[in-house]
Design a protein around this motif. Structure first.
Motif, PDB file in Angstrom:
ATOM      1  N   SER A   1      -4.851   4.241   8.435  1.00 41.29           N
ATOM      2  CA  SER A   1      -3.704   4.714   9.195  1.00 41.29           C
ATOM      3  C   SER A   1      -2.540   5.062   8.275  1.00 41.29           C
ATOM      4  O   SER A   1      -2.179   4.300   7.383  1.00 41.29           O
ATOM      5  CB  SER A   1      -3.259   3.628  10.180  1.00 41.29           C
ATOM      6  OG  SER A   1      -2.081   4.007  10.838  1.00 41.29           O
ATOM      7  N   ASN A   2      -1.939   6.238   8.500  1.00 37.85           N
ATOM      8  CA  ASN A   2      -0.729   6.608   7.751  1.00 37.85           C
ATOM      9  C   ASN A   2       0.457   5.784   8.209  1.00 37.85           C
ATOM     10  O   ASN A   2       1.332   5.449   7.444  1.00 37.85           O
ATOM     11  CB  ASN A   2      -0.433   8.097   7.909  1.00 37.85           C
ATOM     12  CG  ASN A   2      -1.434   8.945   7.162  1.00 37.85           C
ATOM     13  OD1 ASN A   2      -1.978   8.523   6.149  1.00 37.85           O
ATOM     14  ND2 ASN A   2      -1.698  10.133   7.672  1.00 37.85           N
ATOM     15  N   ASP A   3       0.476   5.484   9.515  1.00 36.04           N
ATOM     16  CA  ASP A   3       1.490   4.594  10.053  1.00 36.04           C
ATOM     17  C   ASP A   3       0.881   3.201  10.021  1.00 36.04           C
ATOM     18  O   ASP A   3       0.042   2.854  10.836  1.00 36.04           O
ATOM     19  CB  ASP A   3       1.854   4.976  11.484  1.00 36.04           C
ATOM     20  CG  ASP A   3       2.846   4.014  12.110  1.00 36.04           C
ATOM     21  OD1 ASP A   3       3.408   3.166  11.383  1.00 36.04           O
ATOM     22  OD2 ASP A   3       3.061   4.099  13.327  1.00 36.04           O
TER      23      ASP A   3
ATOM     24  N   ALA B   1      -5.837   6.201  -0.997  1.00 33.37           N
ATOM     25  CA  ALA B   1      -5.748   5.671   0.364  1.00 33.37           C
ATOM     26  C   ALA B   1      -4.900   6.578   1.256  1.00 33.37           C
ATOM     27  O   ALA B   1      -5.208   6.754   2.440  1.00 33.37           O
ATOM     28  CB  ALA B   1      -5.176   4.255   0.343  1.00 33.37           C
ATOM     29  N   ALA B   2      -3.852   7.147   0.700  1.00 34.62           N
ATOM     30  CA  ALA B   2      -2.976   8.028   1.482  1.00 34.62           C
ATOM     31  C   ALA B   2      -3.721   9.268   1.971  1.00 34.62           C
ATOM     32  O   ALA B   2      -3.333   9.881   2.972  1.00 34.62           O
ATOM     33  CB  ALA B   2      -1.765   8.433   0.645  1.00 34.62           C
ATOM     34  N   ASN B   3      -4.811   9.639   1.298  1.00 39.58           N
ATOM     35  CA  ASN B   3      -5.586  10.830   1.663  1.00 39.58           C
ATOM     36  C   ASN B   3      -6.825  10.521   2.494  1.00 39.58           C
ATOM     37  O   ASN B   3      -7.639  11.409   2.729  1.00 39.58           O
ATOM     38  CB  ASN B   3      -5.986  11.594   0.393  1.00 39.58           C
ATOM     39  CG  ASN B   3      -4.782  12.159  -0.324  1.00 39.58           C
ATOM     40  OD1 ASN B   3      -3.872  12.675   0.303  1.00 39.58           O
ATOM     41  ND2 ASN B   3      -4.765  12.033  -1.635  1.00 39.58           N
TER      42      ASN B   3
ATOM     43  N   GLY C   1       0.778  -1.234   0.000  1.00 38.33           N
ATOM     44  CA  GLY C   1       0.000   0.000   0.000  1.00 38.33           C
ATOM     45  C   GLY C   1       0.806   1.279   0.000  1.00 38.33           C
ATOM     46  O   GLY C   1       0.245   2.369  -0.110  1.00 38.33           O
ATOM     47  N   LYS C   2       2.125   1.192   0.109  1.00 35.08           N
ATOM     48  CA  LYS C   2       2.947   2.406   0.159  1.00 35.08           C
ATOM     49  C   LYS C   2       3.019   3.051  -1.222  1.00 35.08           C
ATOM     50  O   LYS C   2       3.257   2.379  -2.222  1.00 35.08           O
ATOM     51  CB  LYS C   2       4.347   2.078   0.670  1.00 35.08           C
ATOM     52  CG  LYS C   2       4.337   1.552   2.084  1.00 35.08           C
ATOM     53  CD  LYS C   2       5.715   1.128   2.525  1.00 35.08           C
ATOM     54  CE  LYS C   2       5.633   0.489   3.894  1.00 35.08           C
ATOM     55  NZ  LYS C   2       6.845  -0.206   4.259  1.00 35.08           N
ATOM     56  N   THR C   3       2.834   4.360  -1.254  1.00 33.23           N
ATOM     57  CA  THR C   3       2.750   5.070  -2.531  1.00 33.23           C
ATOM     58  C   THR C   3       4.038   4.981  -3.352  1.00 33.23           C
ATOM     59  O   THR C   3       3.981   5.014  -4.570  1.00 33.23           O
ATOM     60  CB  THR C   3       2.402   6.564  -2.317  1.00 33.23           C
ATOM     61  OG1 THR C   3       3.329   7.131  -1.408  1.00 33.23           O
ATOM     62  CG2 THR C   3       0.997   6.716  -1.785  1.00 33.23           C
ATOM     63  N   ASP C   4       5.178   4.847  -2.705  1.00 33.69           N
ATOM     64  CA  ASP C   4       6.440   4.818  -3.452  1.00 33.69           C
ATOM     65  C   ASP C   4       6.994   3.413  -3.688  1.00 33.69           C
ATOM     66  O   ASP C   4       8.084   3.245  -4.209  1.00 33.69           O
ATOM     67  CB  ASP C   4       7.492   5.675  -2.747  1.00 33.69           C
ATOM     68  CG  ASP C   4       7.749   5.221  -1.310  1.00 33.69           C
ATOM     69  OD1 ASP C   4       6.975   4.402  -0.790  1.00 33.69           O
ATOM     70  OD2 ASP C   4       8.718   5.714  -0.716  1.00 33.69           O
TER      71      ASP C   4
END
Length: 145
Positions: free
Chosen positions: A57-59, A50-52, A18-21
């Motif tokens: 959870s961001n963490d 999802a990041a927005n 799920g991490k954007t990078d």
């Protein structure tokens, strides 16, 4: 608002980090599926979406005490026991020393089917979470000790 791939033998899932990078690498239990450049772009768009979202959870690493219903996360925990439920599902009994504030899944399993602690100590009884593992995660779950 979700993406599922189906085949004639039942259902399968395709998952991505799920991490954007992170690189877009599909993980699936299916032996054959097609993944094209347009699918890769869609995964990147979903990651951005999802990041927005405040409810995700961001963490992505959280404790059981901070879990909220409907949340997706990674849990770092201790494996107390595991049981093969059937050829498609493994139960993991885990804890991280904190107590989830919401009801947890209660799974009945014979004590002789458990590998590891067959009975949970009273001081950990309300801290133990039952996690059901499916699909392409089974191979890793089988190797856990």
């Amino acid at each position: 608002d979700s993406m599922s791939l189906l085949n004639t033998y039942g259902w399968s899932t395709v998952t991505f980090d799920g991490k954007t990078d992170s690189p877009v690498v599909p993980r699936t239990s299916s032996k054959s599926f097609h993944f094209e450049e347009s699918d890769k772009r869609m995964v990147q768009e979903l990651r951005q979406w999802a990041a927005n979202q405040s409810w995700i959870s961001n963490d992505l690493t959280v404790t059981l005490s901070s879990v909220q219903p409907g949340m997706y996360f990674d849990l770092t925990c201790q494996l107390l026991a595991k049981a093969v439920m059937d050829s498609r599902c493994i139960l993991l009994k885990v804890w991280d020393g904190t107590k989830c504030q919401h009801p947890l899944l209660n799974v009945a399993v014979a004590s002789d089917a458990l590998e590891g602690e067959s009975t949970v100590a009273k001081d950990r009884m309300n801290l133990t979470a039952n996690v059901l593992v499916y699909d392409n995660h089974l191979e890793v779950a089988r190797d856990l000790k």
